[in-house]
Design an enzyme around this catalytic site. Structure first.
Site, PDB file in Angstrom:
ATOM      1  N   ASP A  16     -18.796   6.673 -36.081  1.00 38.28           N
ATOM      2  CA  ASP A  16     -18.212   6.633 -37.426  1.00 38.28           C
ATOM      3  C   ASP A  16     -19.050   5.790 -38.393  1.00 38.28           C
ATOM      4  O   ASP A  16     -18.732   5.695 -39.569  1.00 38.28           O
ATOM      5  CB  ASP A  16     -16.776   6.099 -37.356  1.00 38.28           C
ATOM      6  CG  ASP A  16     -15.987   6.393 -38.625  1.00 38.28           C
ATOM      7  OD1 ASP A  16     -16.188   7.466 -39.220  1.00 38.28           O
ATOM      8  OD2 ASP A  16     -15.171   5.545 -39.036  1.00 38.28           O
ATOM      9  N   SER A  72     -13.144   8.153 -44.270  1.00 36.19           N
ATOM     10  CA  SER A  72     -13.205   9.241 -43.296  1.00 36.19           C
ATOM     11  C   SER A  72     -11.902  10.024 -43.363  1.00 36.19           C
ATOM     12  O   SER A  72     -10.824   9.441 -43.346  1.00 36.19           O
ATOM     13  CB  SER A  72     -13.408   8.688 -41.882  1.00 36.19           C
ATOM     14  OG  SER A  72     -14.584   7.908 -41.797  1.00 36.19           O
ATOM     15  N   GLN A 124     -17.958  15.417 -39.465  1.00 32.96           N
ATOM     16  CA  GLN A 124     -16.978  14.594 -40.195  1.00 32.96           C
ATOM     17  C   GLN A 124     -16.939  15.038 -41.642  1.00 32.96           C
ATOM     18  O   GLN A 124     -17.980  15.301 -42.252  1.00 32.96           O
ATOM     19  CB  GLN A 124     -17.335  13.114 -40.138  1.00 32.96           C
ATOM     20  CG  GLN A 124     -16.290  12.227 -40.820  1.00 32.96           C
ATOM     21  CD  GLN A 124     -16.617  10.743 -40.745  1.00 32.96           C
ATOM     22  OE1 GLN A 124     -17.063  10.148 -41.733  1.00 32.96           O
ATOM     23  NE2 GLN A 124     -16.396  10.141 -39.579  1.00 32.96           N
TER      24      GLN A 124
END
Length: 287
Positions: free
Chosen positions: A205, A229, A279
Protein backbone atom coordinates in the site's frame (compact mmCIF):
# COMPACT_ATOMS: atom_id res chain seq x y z
CA UNK A 1 8.55 0.98 14.65
CA UNK A 2 11.86 0.70 12.81
CA UNK A 3 12.61 -2.99 12.15
CA UNK A 4 11.02 -6.20 10.92
CA UNK A 5 10.52 -7.68 14.39
CA UNK A 6 8.41 -4.71 15.46
CA UNK A 7 6.38 -5.02 12.25
CA UNK A 8 5.77 -8.72 12.91
CA UNK A 9 4.62 -7.82 16.42
CA UNK A 10 2.16 -5.27 15.00
CA UNK A 11 0.68 -7.90 12.69
CA UNK A 12 0.37 -10.59 15.39
CA UNK A 13 -3.17 -10.07 16.62
CA UNK A 14 -4.80 -10.97 19.92
CA UNK A 15 -7.53 -13.61 19.68
CA UNK A 16 -10.72 -12.46 21.42
CA UNK A 17 -12.77 -15.55 20.64
CA UNK A 18 -13.08 -18.04 17.81
CA UNK A 19 -12.61 -16.20 14.46
CA UNK A 20 -12.42 -12.79 16.17
CA UNK A 21 -9.17 -10.83 16.63
CA UNK A 22 -7.97 -7.47 17.93
CA UNK A 23 -5.27 -5.25 16.41
CA UNK A 24 -3.51 -2.05 17.48
CA UNK A 25 -2.29 0.71 15.14
CA UNK A 26 0.98 2.57 14.52
CA UNK A 27 1.09 5.75 12.43
CA UNK A 28 3.23 6.09 9.32
CA UNK A 29 2.87 9.87 9.38
CA UNK A 30 -0.82 10.41 8.61
CA UNK A 31 -3.63 11.20 11.04
CA UNK A 32 -5.50 7.99 10.17
CA UNK A 33 -4.67 4.28 10.15
CA UNK A 34 -2.40 3.20 7.28
CA UNK A 35 -4.31 1.10 4.77
CA UNK A 36 -1.49 -1.41 4.43
CA UNK A 37 -1.70 -2.12 8.15
CA UNK A 38 -5.42 -2.94 7.99
CA UNK A 39 -4.82 -5.09 4.90
CA UNK A 40 -2.03 -7.05 6.57
CA UNK A 41 -3.85 -7.50 9.87
CA UNK A 42 -6.93 -8.74 8.01
CA UNK A 43 -4.76 -11.25 6.13
CA UNK A 44 -3.26 -12.36 9.45
CA UNK A 45 -6.70 -12.92 10.96
CA UNK A 46 -7.84 -14.93 7.93
CA UNK A 47 -4.70 -17.07 8.02
CA UNK A 48 -5.45 -17.93 11.66
CA UNK A 49 -8.52 -19.87 10.45
CA UNK A 50 -6.85 -21.68 7.51
CA UNK A 51 -5.28 -25.18 7.46
CA UNK A 52 -1.48 -25.07 7.38
CA UNK A 53 -1.24 -26.63 3.92
CA UNK A 54 -3.14 -23.80 2.18
CA UNK A 55 -1.69 -20.46 1.20
CA UNK A 56 -3.08 -17.08 0.20
CA UNK A 57 -3.29 -16.67 -3.56
CA UNK A 58 -5.60 -13.65 -3.92
CA UNK A 59 -7.37 -10.93 -1.97
CA UNK A 60 -9.89 -8.24 -2.83
CA UNK A 61 -10.74 -5.43 -0.43
CA UNK A 62 -12.46 -2.08 0.08
CA UNK A 63 -11.55 0.76 2.44
CA UNK A 64 -14.87 2.11 3.70
CA UNK A 65 -14.03 4.55 6.52
CA UNK A 66 -10.81 6.14 7.81
CA UNK A 67 -9.43 4.24 10.80
CA UNK A 68 -8.87 5.96 14.16
CA UNK A 69 -5.30 5.44 15.38
CA UNK A 70 -6.37 5.57 19.04
CA UNK A 71 -9.01 2.80 18.89
CA UNK A 72 -8.19 -0.93 18.53
CA UNK A 73 -9.52 -2.61 15.38
CA UNK A 74 -11.69 -5.72 15.62
CA UNK A 75 -11.41 -8.31 12.85
CA UNK A 76 -14.27 -10.80 12.37
CA UNK A 77 -13.56 -13.75 10.08
CA UNK A 78 -16.34 -15.63 8.29
CA UNK A 79 -15.44 -19.11 7.02
CA UNK A 80 -17.21 -18.92 3.67
CA UNK A 81 -15.95 -22.15 2.12
CA UNK A 82 -13.54 -25.05 2.65
CA UNK A 83 -13.31 -27.03 -0.58
CA UNK A 84 -11.03 -29.80 -1.77
CA UNK A 85 -8.37 -27.34 -3.03
CA UNK A 86 -9.49 -23.85 -2.01
CA UNK A 87 -10.65 -22.09 1.15
CA UNK A 88 -12.41 -18.71 1.16
CA UNK A 89 -12.63 -16.21 4.00
CA UNK A 90 -14.40 -12.89 4.47
CA UNK A 91 -12.94 -10.45 7.01
CA UNK A 92 -14.73 -7.42 8.41
CA UNK A 93 -12.70 -4.78 10.27
CA UNK A 94 -14.55 -2.44 12.61
CA UNK A 95 -14.14 0.27 15.24
CA UNK A 96 -16.93 1.25 17.64
CA UNK A 97 -19.24 -1.18 15.81
CA UNK A 98 -18.68 0.68 12.51
CA UNK A 99 -17.25 -1.26 9.56
CA UNK A 100 -14.15 0.47 8.20
CA UNK A 101 -12.81 -2.24 5.85
CA UNK A 102 -13.84 -5.50 4.20
CA UNK A 103 -11.68 -8.25 2.69
CA UNK A 104 -12.34 -11.39 0.67
CA UNK A 105 -9.40 -13.79 0.51
CA UNK A 106 -8.85 -17.15 -1.17
CA UNK A 107 -6.33 -19.80 -0.11
CA UNK A 108 -5.08 -22.68 -2.27
CA UNK A 109 -3.20 -25.88 -1.56
CA UNK A 110 0.17 -26.14 -3.33
CA UNK A 111 -0.10 -27.68 -6.79
CA UNK A 112 2.16 -28.08 -9.84
CA UNK A 113 1.19 -26.69 -13.26
CA UNK A 114 2.20 -24.61 -16.28
CA UNK A 115 4.37 -21.56 -15.71
CA UNK A 116 5.31 -18.22 -17.27
CA UNK A 117 5.81 -14.64 -16.09
CA UNK A 118 6.51 -11.14 -17.40
CA UNK A 119 10.14 -10.05 -17.29
CA UNK A 120 11.53 -7.41 -14.97
CA UNK A 121 13.29 -4.44 -16.58
CA UNK A 122 17.01 -5.10 -17.03
CA UNK A 123 18.18 -1.50 -17.50
CA UNK A 124 16.90 -0.24 -14.15
CA UNK A 125 19.20 1.41 -11.60
CA UNK A 126 20.26 -0.87 -8.75
CA UNK A 127 19.65 -0.01 -5.08
CA UNK A 128 23.34 0.77 -4.45
CA UNK A 129 23.05 3.65 -6.95
CA UNK A 130 20.06 5.25 -5.26
CA UNK A 131 19.14 7.31 -2.19
CA UNK A 132 16.76 5.86 0.39
CA UNK A 133 14.12 7.95 2.14
CA UNK A 134 16.45 8.04 5.17
CA UNK A 135 19.32 9.23 2.95
CA UNK A 136 17.13 12.03 1.59
CA UNK A 137 16.52 13.38 5.08
CA UNK A 138 20.27 13.44 5.79
CA UNK A 139 21.37 14.90 2.46
CA UNK A 140 18.37 17.01 1.38
CA UNK A 141 16.49 17.72 4.60
CA UNK A 142 17.10 21.48 4.61
CA UNK A 143 15.69 21.79 1.08
CA UNK A 144 12.60 19.62 1.41
CA UNK A 145 9.10 21.04 1.92
CA UNK A 146 8.01 20.81 5.55
CA UNK A 147 5.27 18.24 4.89
CA UNK A 148 7.60 15.96 2.91
CA UNK A 149 10.36 16.23 5.51
CA UNK A 150 7.89 15.34 8.26
CA UNK A 151 6.64 12.28 6.32
CA UNK A 152 10.12 11.00 5.49
CA UNK A 153 11.28 11.47 9.10
CA UNK A 154 8.84 8.86 10.47
CA UNK A 155 10.60 5.68 11.60
CA UNK A 156 9.64 2.73 9.40
CA UNK A 157 10.56 -0.97 9.31
CA UNK A 158 11.12 -0.77 5.53
CA UNK A 159 13.78 1.06 3.54
CA UNK A 160 12.55 2.54 0.25
CA UNK A 161 14.75 3.63 -2.66
CA UNK A 162 12.79 5.26 -5.52
CA UNK A 163 14.41 4.86 -8.93
CA UNK A 164 13.46 8.46 -9.83
CA UNK A 165 13.46 11.22 -7.21
CA UNK A 166 11.54 14.29 -8.47
CA UNK A 167 12.58 17.77 -7.47
CA UNK A 168 9.93 18.90 -4.94
CA UNK A 169 10.85 22.56 -5.51
CA UNK A 170 10.33 22.37 -9.29
CA UNK A 171 7.75 19.62 -9.92
CA UNK A 172 7.26 18.34 -13.45
CA UNK A 173 4.70 16.06 -15.01
CA UNK A 174 6.08 12.55 -15.44
CA UNK A 175 5.06 9.29 -17.04
CA UNK A 176 2.34 7.35 -15.16
CA UNK A 177 4.88 4.99 -13.60
CA UNK A 178 6.60 4.46 -10.25
CA UNK A 179 9.49 2.11 -9.50
CA UNK A 180 10.81 1.65 -5.97
CA UNK A 181 13.27 -0.80 -4.46
CA UNK A 182 12.43 -1.88 -0.89
CA UNK A 183 13.98 -3.95 1.87
CA UNK A 184 13.16 -4.77 5.49
CA UNK A 185 15.33 -3.05 8.09
CA UNK A 186 17.26 -4.74 10.89
CA UNK A 187 17.96 -8.42 11.40
CA UNK A 188 15.42 -10.41 9.43
CA UNK A 189 14.17 -13.49 11.28
CA UNK A 190 13.24 -16.71 9.55
CA UNK A 191 9.57 -16.58 8.61
CA UNK A 192 7.03 -18.84 6.98
CA UNK A 193 5.16 -18.01 3.80
CA UNK A 194 2.14 -16.85 5.80
CA UNK A 195 4.13 -14.08 7.50
CA UNK A 196 5.84 -13.16 4.22
CA UNK A 197 2.43 -12.65 2.66
CA UNK A 198 1.31 -10.44 5.55
CA UNK A 199 4.41 -8.24 5.36
CA UNK A 200 4.28 -7.97 1.56
CA UNK A 201 0.63 -6.96 1.82
CA UNK A 202 1.59 -4.27 4.35
CA UNK A 203 4.28 -2.90 2.02
CA UNK A 204 2.06 -3.03 -1.08
CA UNK A 205 0.00 0.00 0.00
CA UNK A 206 3.09 2.25 -0.09
CA UNK A 207 3.99 4.20 -3.27
CA UNK A 208 1.36 2.69 -5.57
CA UNK A 209 -0.80 5.80 -6.08
CA UNK A 210 2.26 7.82 -7.15
CA UNK A 211 1.92 6.24 -10.60
CA UNK A 212 -1.52 7.85 -11.02
CA UNK A 213 -0.34 11.12 -9.50
CA UNK A 214 2.82 11.61 -11.61
CA UNK A 215 1.24 12.80 -14.92
CA UNK A 216 -0.23 15.84 -13.11
CA UNK A 217 2.53 16.43 -10.56
CA UNK A 218 3.21 19.94 -11.91
CA UNK A 219 -0.26 21.13 -10.88
CA UNK A 220 -1.19 18.89 -7.98
CA UNK A 221 0.69 17.52 -4.99
CA UNK A 222 -0.15 15.71 -1.78
CA UNK A 223 -0.56 19.07 -0.05
CA UNK A 224 -3.33 20.33 -2.34
CA UNK A 225 -4.93 16.97 -3.17
CA UNK A 226 -7.00 14.67 -0.96
CA UNK A 227 -5.75 11.11 -1.37
CA UNK A 228 -7.00 7.80 -0.03
CA UNK A 229 -6.96 4.12 -0.96
CA UNK A 230 -10.41 3.04 -2.15
CA UNK A 231 -9.88 -0.61 -3.02
CA UNK A 232 -6.96 -3.03 -3.20
CA UNK A 233 -6.57 -6.42 -4.88
CA UNK A 234 -3.53 -8.65 -4.81
CA UNK A 235 -2.35 -11.98 -6.24
CA UNK A 236 0.51 -14.05 -4.80
CA UNK A 237 2.60 -16.38 -6.97
CA UNK A 238 6.05 -17.61 -5.95
CA UNK A 239 7.85 -17.97 -2.64
CA UNK A 240 10.59 -15.45 -1.82
CA UNK A 241 12.61 -14.05 1.06
CA UNK A 242 13.27 -10.56 2.38
CA UNK A 243 17.06 -10.86 2.64
CA UNK A 244 17.71 -8.74 -0.46
CA UNK A 245 16.14 -5.75 -2.17
CA UNK A 246 12.87 -6.26 -4.05
CA UNK A 247 11.39 -4.10 -6.82
CA UNK A 248 7.92 -2.53 -6.78
CA UNK A 249 7.03 -1.57 -10.37
CA UNK A 250 3.73 0.29 -10.89
CA UNK A 251 1.92 1.99 -13.75
CA UNK A 252 -1.39 3.82 -14.05
CA UNK A 253 -3.61 3.26 -17.10
CA UNK A 254 -6.14 5.93 -16.15
CA UNK A 255 -6.97 8.88 -13.88
CA UNK A 256 -10.44 10.38 -14.18
CA UNK A 257 -13.29 11.64 -12.01
CA UNK A 258 -11.05 12.26 -8.96
CA UNK A 259 -9.93 8.60 -9.01
CA UNK A 260 -6.70 7.01 -10.20
CA UNK A 261 -6.22 3.36 -11.15
CA UNK A 262 -2.84 1.67 -10.66
CA UNK A 263 -1.45 -1.80 -11.24
CA UNK A 264 1.90 -3.13 -10.08
CA UNK A 265 4.23 -6.12 -10.08
CA UNK A 266 6.63 -7.08 -7.29
CA UNK A 267 9.89 -8.79 -8.27
CA UNK A 268 12.84 -10.27 -6.42
CA UNK A 269 16.18 -8.74 -7.36
CA UNK A 270 16.94 -11.65 -9.70
CA UNK A 271 13.68 -11.05 -11.60
CA UNK A 272 11.29 -13.57 -10.06
CA UNK A 273 7.69 -12.30 -10.08
CA UNK A 274 6.22 -12.94 -6.63
CA UNK A 275 3.02 -10.85 -6.63
CA UNK A 276 0.83 -8.48 -8.62
CA UNK A 277 -1.69 -5.93 -7.41
CA UNK A 278 -4.20 -3.29 -8.45
CA UNK A 279 -5.48 -0.30 -6.51
CA UNK A 280 -7.88 2.53 -7.20
CA UNK A 281 -7.38 5.63 -5.10
CA UNK A 282 -9.02 8.97 -4.49
CA UNK A 283 -7.15 11.92 -6.06
CA UNK A 284 -9.45 14.86 -5.29
CA UNK A 285 -8.07 18.40 -5.74
CA UNK A 286 -8.80 20.50 -2.66
CA UNK A 287 -10.87 23.59 -3.34
Amino acid sequence: MNNSKELISLLSLKELEENKFLGESVTIGSAIVFGGQVLAQAVHSAYRTIPENRFLHSLHSYFLEPGDLTIPITYDVAEVRNGGSFSTRRVTASQNNKTIFILAASFHKKEEGFEHQVAMKTDIKQPEELLSWDDMIVQLGDFLPKSMKSFLSIERPIAFKPVVVPNPLAPKNRAPKEEVWFKLKGDIPEMDIQMKHQILTYISDYNVLNAAFNPNAKDYNFGNTMTASLDHSMWFFRDFDFNDWMLFSAESPNTYGARGLCKANIFTRDGKLVASLTQEGLLRPKK
